[in-house]
Design a protein around this motif. Structure first.
Motif, mmCIF file in Angstrom:
data_model
loop_
_atom_site.group_PDB
_atom_site.id
_atom_site.type_symbol
_atom_site.label_atom_id
_atom_site.label_comp_id
_atom_site.label_asym_id
_atom_site.label_seq_id
_atom_site.Cartn_x
_atom_site.Cartn_y
_atom_site.Cartn_z
ATOM 1 N N HIS A 237 35.518 60.360 53.384
ATOM 2 C CA HIS A 237 36.785 59.684 53.485
ATOM 3 C C HIS A 237 37.766 59.936 52.408
ATOM 4 O O HIS A 237 37.164 60.734 51.690
ATOM 5 N N GLU A 238 38.997 59.097 52.631
ATOM 6 C CA GLU A 238 39.828 59.607 51.508
ATOM 7 C C GLU A 238 40.137 58.482 50.617
ATOM 8 O O GLU A 238 41.338 58.672 49.694
ATOM 9 N N ASN A 239 39.138 57.797 50.157
ATOM 10 C CA ASN A 239 39.452 56.514 49.511
ATOM 11 C C ASN A 239 38.816 56.596 48.018
ATOM 12 O O ASN A 239 38.259 55.542 47.377
ATOM 13 N N GLU A 240 38.953 57.754 47.602
ATOM 14 C CA GLU A 240 38.706 57.760 46.279
ATOM 15 C C GLU A 240 39.186 56.936 45.215
ATOM 16 O O GLU A 240 40.412 56.599 45.117
ATOM 17 N N PHE A 241 38.336 56.230 44.506
ATOM 18 C CA PHE A 241 38.778 55.238 43.424
ATOM 19 C C PHE A 241 39.248 55.789 42.269
ATOM 20 O O PHE A 241 38.456 56.266 41.497
ATOM 21 N N ILE A 242 40.373 55.336 41.607
ATOM 22 C CA ILE A 242 40.852 55.999 40.380
ATOM 23 C C ILE A 242 41.387 54.695 39.706
ATOM 24 O O ILE A 242 42.320 53.776 40.091
ATOM 25 N N LEU A 243 40.893 54.355 38.568
ATOM 26 C CA LEU A 243 41.291 53.260 37.795
ATOM 27 C C LEU A 243 42.478 53.407 37.134
ATOM 28 O O LEU A 243 42.984 54.251 36.332
ATOM 29 N N LYS A 244 43.315 52.133 37.714
ATOM 30 C CA LYS A 244 44.697 52.298 37.166
ATOM 31 C C LYS A 244 44.924 51.080 36.610
ATOM 32 O O LYS A 244 44.340 50.471 36.034
ATOM 33 N N GLU A 245 46.530 51.068 35.834
ATOM 34 C CA GLU A 245 46.563 50.115 34.704
ATOM 35 C C GLU A 245 46.674 48.574 35.662
ATOM 36 O O GLU A 245 45.977 47.535 34.964
ATOM 37 N N GLU A 246 47.011 48.401 36.946
ATOM 38 C CA GLU A 246 46.754 47.307 37.666
ATOM 39 C C GLU A 246 45.428 46.884 37.684
ATOM 40 O O GLU A 246 45.193 45.605 37.709
ATOM 41 N N HIS A 247 44.687 47.607 37.683
ATOM 42 C CA HIS A 247 43.177 47.388 37.871
ATOM 43 C C HIS A 247 42.578 46.879 36.833
ATOM 44 O O HIS A 247 41.914 45.762 36.868
ATOM 45 N N GLU A 248 43.073 47.578 35.590
ATOM 46 C CA GLU A 248 42.500 46.993 34.348
ATOM 47 C C GLU A 248 43.171 45.651 33.992
ATOM 48 O O GLU A 248 42.194 44.896 33.511
ATOM 49 N N LYS A 249 44.319 45.451 34.401
ATOM 50 C CA LYS A 249 44.992 44.110 33.964
ATOM 51 C C LYS A 249 44.143 43.111 35.138
ATOM 52 O O LYS A 249 43.870 41.996 34.703
ATOM 53 N N ALA A 250 43.839 43.511 36.307
ATOM 54 C CA ALA A 250 43.169 42.513 36.943
ATOM 55 C C ALA A 250 41.623 42.032 36.618
ATOM 56 O O ALA A 250 41.312 41.039 36.494
ATOM 57 N N ILE A 251 41.190 43.338 36.029
ATOM 58 C CA ILE A 251 39.658 43.088 35.460
ATOM 59 C C ILE A 251 39.757 42.072 34.252
ATOM 60 O O ILE A 251 39.001 41.296 33.895
ATOM 61 N N GLU A 252 41.008 42.178 33.279
ATOM 62 C CA GLU A 252 40.983 41.500 32.243
ATOM 63 C C GLU A 252 41.253 39.976 32.562
ATOM 64 O O GLU A 252 40.738 39.055 32.037
ATOM 65 N N GLU A 253 42.019 39.730 33.643
ATOM 66 C CA GLU A 253 42.143 38.425 34.093
ATOM 67 C C GLU A 253 40.908 37.834 34.734
ATOM 68 O O GLU A 253 40.560 36.631 34.523
ATOM 69 N N PHE A 254 40.147 38.537 35.533
ATOM 70 C CA PHE A 254 38.793 38.225 36.055
ATOM 71 C C PHE A 254 37.987 37.827 34.842
ATOM 72 O O PHE A 254 37.172 36.685 34.863
ATOM 73 N N SER A 255 38.060 38.690 33.752
ATOM 74 C CA SER A 255 37.087 38.401 32.750
ATOM 75 C C SER A 255 37.094 37.116 31.821
ATOM 76 O O SER A 255 36.482 36.512 31.302
ATOM 77 N N LYS A 256 38.801 36.709 31.909
ATOM 78 C CA LYS A 256 39.151 35.474 31.093
ATOM 79 C C LYS A 256 38.465 34.291 31.644
ATOM 80 O O LYS A 256 38.173 33.356 30.756
ATOM 81 N N SER A 257 38.062 34.232 33.011
ATOM 82 C CA SER A 257 37.384 33.103 33.515
ATOM 83 C C SER A 257 35.957 33.176 33.328
ATOM 84 O O SER A 257 35.157 32.105 33.642
ATOM 85 N N ILE A 258 35.362 34.105 32.651
ATOM 86 C CA ILE A 258 33.872 34.186 32.452
ATOM 87 C C ILE A 258 33.267 33.631 31.220
ATOM 88 O O ILE A 258 33.835 33.956 30.209
ATOM 89 N N ASN A 259 32.414 32.670 31.336
ATOM 90 C CA ASN A 259 31.865 32.191 29.946
ATOM 91 C C ASN A 259 30.610 32.699 29.710
ATOM 92 O O ASN A 259 29.513 32.725 30.210
ATOM 93 N N ARG A 260 30.694 33.505 28.618
ATOM 94 C CA ARG A 260 29.570 34.367 28.203
ATOM 95 C C ARG A 260 28.753 33.603 26.806
ATOM 96 O O ARG A 260 29.368 33.111 25.909
ATOM 97 N N ASP A 261 27.406 33.589 27.176
ATOM 98 C CA ASP A 261 26.444 33.031 26.191
ATOM 99 C C ASP A 261 26.193 33.862 25.000
ATOM 100 O O ASP A 261 25.385 34.809 25.360
ATOM 101 N N GLU A 262 26.979 34.066 23.705
ATOM 102 C CA GLU A 262 26.794 35.018 22.773
ATOM 103 C C GLU A 262 25.448 34.850 22.215
ATOM 104 O O GLU A 262 24.921 35.791 21.443
ATOM 105 N N THR A 263 24.584 33.808 22.519
ATOM 106 C CA THR A 263 23.271 33.686 21.837
ATOM 107 C C THR A 263 22.302 34.793 22.557
ATOM 108 O O THR A 263 21.293 35.120 21.834
#
Length: 265
Positions: A237-263
Motif C-alpha cells: 500500500h502507499e500509507n508509509e507513516f512519516i512522523l511530522k510536527e503535527e504528530h509530535e504535538k498530538a503525542i505531547e498532548e496525549f502524554s500530558k493526560s497520563i499519570n506516571r508513577d515515578e516510583t
C-alpha cells in the motif's frame, strides 16, 4: 512509543535469551510489559503496568524456560491511555465463533473515527485495544454474511483490507494472532526488523542480537506466518507513516493526560 516482539516456529523453542534482551529495553519503555505464549491452542497471558526490569513476576517467569511456537512480547511507552493493567499489551478477545485473537501494537492512531464507538466498550482506554475490537467486529460480520467459518486465506484478505485502511496517517506496527495465523505489519522505516533462521522466524522493533542476518521488515505490506514461514504476503500500500510536527504535538498532548508513577523508575 512501544516495542514489540514475536517468535514464530514449527516446533517449540526456548526464547529466554531473546526475551531478556527485549525486556532490557524497558528503561526507555517503562509503562508496562506483557508476554503471550500459546500453549495447547490457548494463550497464557502475563502483563503488568510497571517497568519490566522492576517486575519480580517477570523475573520469576524468565528464571524458568519460556518455550513455545508462538510467543509475543511488548514493552510500553504510553502515548494513549493510563498506566494501568487493562492498558498493557497483549490484548486478547474472542470472536462470535469462539476463536481467540491476540494483538500487540507499536504506534498511535491519529485519525480513524471508526474506532470511536469502541471507547465505551473497551476494558481500558487505548487506541490499540480499540483496533482489536474493531477487527473482531469485522470478522464477525464477514462470517455472519458467509454463514460459516472463514478460511485462513479469507481472514488474511479481510485483515489486509482493514490494516491498509487503518494505516492512513497512523503509525501501525502490528502483530496479531488468530489461533492459526500470525499477522505482521509495519508502515514506518527502521521500526521493525526480522531474523529468519533454523529456529524460526523472529520479529522485533530493534535487532535483539549481533547476528548480521537481521533485516528491516518490508514496509506497507501485511505478512501471514505459520510454522516459521511466510505463507501469505500482500501487495504494497502507499500509507508509509512519516512522523511530522503535527504528530509530535498530538503525542505531547496525549502524554500530558497520563499519570506516571515515578516510583517504578
Amino acid at each position: 512509543m512501544c516495542e514489540i516482539f514475536c517468535f514464530n516456529s514449527n516446533t517449540p523453542k526456548e526464547v529466554n535469551e531473546c526475551l531478556q534482551c527485549f525486556y532490557n529495553h524497558s528503561e526507555d519503555h517503562p509503562d508496562g510489559w506483557g508476554l503471550a505464549n500459546m500453549q495447547s491452542n490457548e494463550f497464557v497471558i502475563n502483563k503488568e503496568p510497571i517497568k519490566a526490569n522492576c517486575s519480580q513476576h517477570l523475573k520469576d517467569i524468565l528464571s524458568h524456560p519460556v518455550v513455545g511456537k508462538n510467543v509475543f512480547a511488548h514493552i510500553r511507552l504510553a502515548t494513549v491511555g493510563e498506566i494501568i493493567s487493562p492498558n498493557c499489551h497483549p490484548f486478547i478477545e474472542a470472536d462470535d465463533n469462539n476463536r481467540s485473537w491476540m494483538l500487540i501494537h507499536n504506534g498511535t492512531i491519529f485519525d480513524y473515527p471508526e474506532l470511536d464507538e469502541y471507547i465505551t466498550k473497551e476494558s481500558g482506554d487505548t487506541d490499540s485495544e480499540r483496533i482489536l475490537l474493531y477487527i473482531i467486529d469485522k470478522v464477525n460480520e464477514f462470517e455472519k454474511d458467509k454463514g460459516s467459518l472463514s478460511t485462513i486465506k479469507e481472514r488474511f484478505n479481510l485483515l489486509k483490507e482493514i490494516v491498509f485502511d487503518l494505516s492512513r496517517n497512523n503509525k501501525l506496527n502490528l502483530m496479531i494472532h488468530d489461533g492459526d495465523l500470525t499477522y505482521i505489519h509495519s508502515n514506518m522505516k527502521n521500526s521493525l526488523y526480522y531474523l529468519k533462521n533454523d529456529d524460526g522466524f523472529m520479529v522485533a522493533t530493534t535487532p535483539l542480537s549481533d547476528d548480521e542476518n537481521w533485516k528491516p521488515a518490508e514496509l506497507n505490506k501485511l505478512f501471514g506466518l505459520i510454522d516459521g514461514n511466510i505463507i501469505f504476503e500482500s501487495e504494497e500500500h502507499e500509507n508509509e507513516f512519516i512522523l511530522k510536527e503535527e504528530h509530535e504535538k498530538a503525542i505531547e498532548e496525549f502524554s500530558k493526560s497520563i499519570n506516571r508513577d515515578e516510583t517504578n523508575d
